[in-house]
Design an enzyme around this catalytic site. Sequence first.
Site, mmCIF file in Angstrom:
data_model
loop_
_atom_site.group_PDB
_atom_site.id
_atom_site.type_symbol
_atom_site.label_atom_id
_atom_site.label_comp_id
_atom_site.label_asym_id
_atom_site.label_seq_id
_atom_site.Cartn_x
_atom_site.Cartn_y
_atom_site.Cartn_z
ATOM 1 N N TYR A 99 24.415 -35.609 -12.088
ATOM 2 C CA TYR A 99 25.038 -34.328 -11.758
ATOM 3 C C TYR A 99 26.434 -34.318 -11.432
ATOM 4 O O TYR A 99 26.931 -35.363 -10.932
ATOM 5 C CB TYR A 99 24.174 -33.837 -10.308
ATOM 6 C CG TYR A 99 22.871 -33.320 -10.902
ATOM 7 C CD1 TYR A 99 22.561 -32.011 -11.611
ATOM 8 C CD2 TYR A 99 21.941 -33.949 -10.468
ATOM 9 C CE1 TYR A 99 21.283 -31.658 -11.790
ATOM 10 C CE2 TYR A 99 20.605 -33.382 -10.638
ATOM 11 C CZ TYR A 99 20.324 -32.377 -11.342
ATOM 12 O OH TYR A 99 19.150 -32.036 -11.558
ATOM 13 N N THR A 131 24.302 -33.218 -16.604
ATOM 14 C CA THR A 131 23.341 -31.813 -16.302
ATOM 15 C C THR A 131 24.327 -30.809 -15.622
ATOM 16 O O THR A 131 24.846 -31.118 -14.544
ATOM 17 C CB THR A 131 22.335 -32.168 -15.357
ATOM 18 O OG1 THR A 131 21.417 -32.906 -16.244
ATOM 19 C CG2 THR A 131 21.486 -31.004 -15.271
ATOM 20 N N LYS A 169 23.792 -31.590 -20.544
ATOM 21 C CA LYS A 169 22.330 -30.955 -20.501
ATOM 22 C C LYS A 169 22.242 -29.587 -19.951
ATOM 23 O O LYS A 169 22.811 -29.599 -18.870
ATOM 24 C CB LYS A 169 21.564 -31.978 -19.981
ATOM 25 C CG LYS A 169 20.108 -31.391 -19.607
ATOM 26 C CD LYS A 169 19.186 -32.831 -18.973
ATOM 27 C CE LYS A 169 17.845 -32.389 -18.891
ATOM 28 N NZ LYS A 169 17.539 -31.708 -17.799
ATOM 29 N N HIS A 183 16.261 -26.403 -17.827
ATOM 30 C CA HIS A 183 15.852 -27.373 -16.832
ATOM 31 C C HIS A 183 14.302 -26.810 -16.403
ATOM 32 O O HIS A 183 13.860 -27.128 -15.279
ATOM 33 C CB HIS A 183 16.611 -26.921 -15.396
ATOM 34 C CG HIS A 183 16.913 -28.256 -14.512
ATOM 35 N ND1 HIS A 183 18.283 -28.746 -14.401
ATOM 36 C CD2 HIS A 183 16.020 -28.604 -13.585
ATOM 37 C CE1 HIS A 183 18.339 -29.667 -13.409
ATOM 38 N NE2 HIS A 183 16.981 -29.685 -13.146
ATOM 39 N N GLY A 233 11.890 -28.488 -22.772
ATOM 40 C CA GLY A 233 11.188 -27.222 -22.061
ATOM 41 C C GLY A 233 9.785 -26.766 -22.732
ATOM 42 O O GLY A 233 10.017 -26.145 -23.806
HETATM 43 C C1 LIG Z 1 10.111 -32.278 -10.941
HETATM 44 C C2 LIG Z 1 11.185 -32.196 -11.920
HETATM 45 C C3 LIG Z 1 12.464 -33.079 -11.396
HETATM 46 C C4 LIG Z 1 13.514 -32.734 -12.536
HETATM 47 N N1 LIG Z 1 14.740 -33.333 -11.932
HETATM 48 C C5 LIG Z 1 15.883 -33.356 -12.913
HETATM 49 C C6 LIG Z 1 17.062 -34.283 -12.579
HETATM 50 O O1 LIG Z 1 16.914 -34.781 -11.541
HETATM 51 N N2 LIG Z 1 17.807 -33.840 -13.421
HETATM 52 C C7 LIG Z 1 17.907 -33.166 -14.466
HETATM 53 O O2 LIG Z 1 18.797 -33.276 -15.388
HETATM 54 N N3 LIG Z 1 16.744 -32.607 -14.947
HETATM 55 C C8 LIG Z 1 15.714 -32.607 -14.140
HETATM 56 N N4 LIG Z 1 14.598 -31.992 -14.309
HETATM 57 C C9 LIG Z 1 14.554 -31.152 -15.672
HETATM 58 C C10 LIG Z 1 14.047 -32.016 -16.968
HETATM 59 O O3 LIG Z 1 15.043 -33.002 -17.226
HETATM 60 C C11 LIG Z 1 13.616 -30.967 -17.958
HETATM 61 O O4 LIG Z 1 14.734 -30.499 -18.474
HETATM 62 C C12 LIG Z 1 12.319 -30.348 -17.943
HETATM 63 O O5 LIG Z 1 11.431 -31.087 -17.130
HETATM 64 C C13 LIG Z 1 11.774 -30.223 -19.319
HETATM 65 O O6 LIG Z 1 10.734 -29.175 -19.538
HETATM 66 P P1 LIG Z 1 9.459 -29.613 -19.326
HETATM 67 O O7 LIG Z 1 9.143 -30.346 -17.987
HETATM 68 O O8 LIG Z 1 8.583 -28.580 -19.601
HETATM 69 O O9 LIG Z 1 9.154 -30.625 -20.546
HETATM 70 C C14 LIG Z 1 13.687 -32.114 -13.561
HETATM 71 C C15 LIG Z 1 12.251 -31.414 -13.803
HETATM 72 C C16 LIG Z 1 11.204 -31.350 -13.079
HETATM 73 C C17 LIG Z 1 9.900 -30.916 -13.390
#
Ligand SMILES: Cc1cc2nc3c(=O)[nH]c(=O)nc-3n(C[C@H](O)[C@H](O)[C@H](O)COP(=O)(O)O)c2cc1C
Length: 341
Positions: free
Chosen positions: A113, A139, A213, A237, A269
Amino acid sequence: MSAENSAYFLAGAGDERTLQANAHAFARAHITPRPLRSLGGGSTATTLLGKPLAAPFLVAPFAYHRLLDDAGEIATARGAEAQEIKMILSAQSSVDMTRLRAAAQSCDWFQLYWMGSREATHAVAQSALTAGFTTIVLTIDAPVQGVRDREIEARFRLPPDITPVNLAHVPRPRFAPLADGQSLVFDRIAPDLPDWDDVAWLIETMNAPVVLKGILHPEDAAKAVQIGAAGVIVSNHGGRVLDGAPATLDVLPAIVAKVGSAYPVLVDGGIRRGIDILVALASGAKAVLVGRPVVCGLAVAGELGVSHVLRLLRDELEVAMLLAGCATIDDITPEMVHLNR
Ligand SMILES: Cc1cc2nc3c(=O)[nH]c(=O)nc-3n(C[C@H](O)[C@H](O)[C@H](O)COP(=O)(O)O)c2cc1C
């Protein structure tokens, strides 16, 4: 999974409109099969940023795996490695990045980040390169945490022994939840937020490919190309930030049309099945990221659970390709997909 962990890992922001929209977009999509094509020598193998991948998907970066399994990110990365799938390590990893690299060499993409200043952001990225990571994922869609009502209702709190250990020396991580008594969000956060010039600076000064991202607009994808990003990830996200943002599958084709089909556009996603990966690739993505299915595998059975989920996805993708009449990833083409938006 406990109610608290389920609220943190599985819920989305606000009314979960975007979380649901992601899944609904895939549910509405159809693939027209082309039987009797020659399928000999077929495979899911592909390349991404010039490197081989056994299958066109990666484990999305998500935070604090140790909430779900004692071995944390090491369990996930090893479970992924067993299926030849790459994991992207989150900036909010609960395991030290050097230990992680020692345990799972294939995990060489590090998500970052913006850390409040050019210097702090560069320093964290540099420490990742020093630890052996080769690719930085920046991100850009979460300058502040979304309004996550279900987490608040469940009174989710990080236990004291689970922290973003790789950010221990970063002064004020921007993803921290708003503290009680703090005044306006704009006052507190906006002055430290990056703009395109800052990101261009980071890309220019990093001696490694940087993937952005959190792109949802074709003009922003074009801007990413212009400033030298190695690729973009079309992402909201997982519905955790702006509730009301569009489903990623709905915006993907326009983004690919804008930047051209040779440029690495990834998407995440709502991808839950092998057929969803096929739909995403037919819509122009070079690869996809998978988040919550891996969360669930880790929660149920640790390293083995992650491995099992990813095996299922690999097998489902192969079955979907065979049934659709695609021997190779290059055979997956836009005219096969109907998005029914
Ligand atoms: C609990 C959780 C924590 C996440 N933490 C991050 C993170 O630290 N950095 C980031 O770029 N995306 C984070 N994401 C987003 C994921 O990288 C991703 O974009 C998203 O989970 C994709 O969708 P899906 O869960 O429907 O497959 C997080 C998602 C979840 C569910």
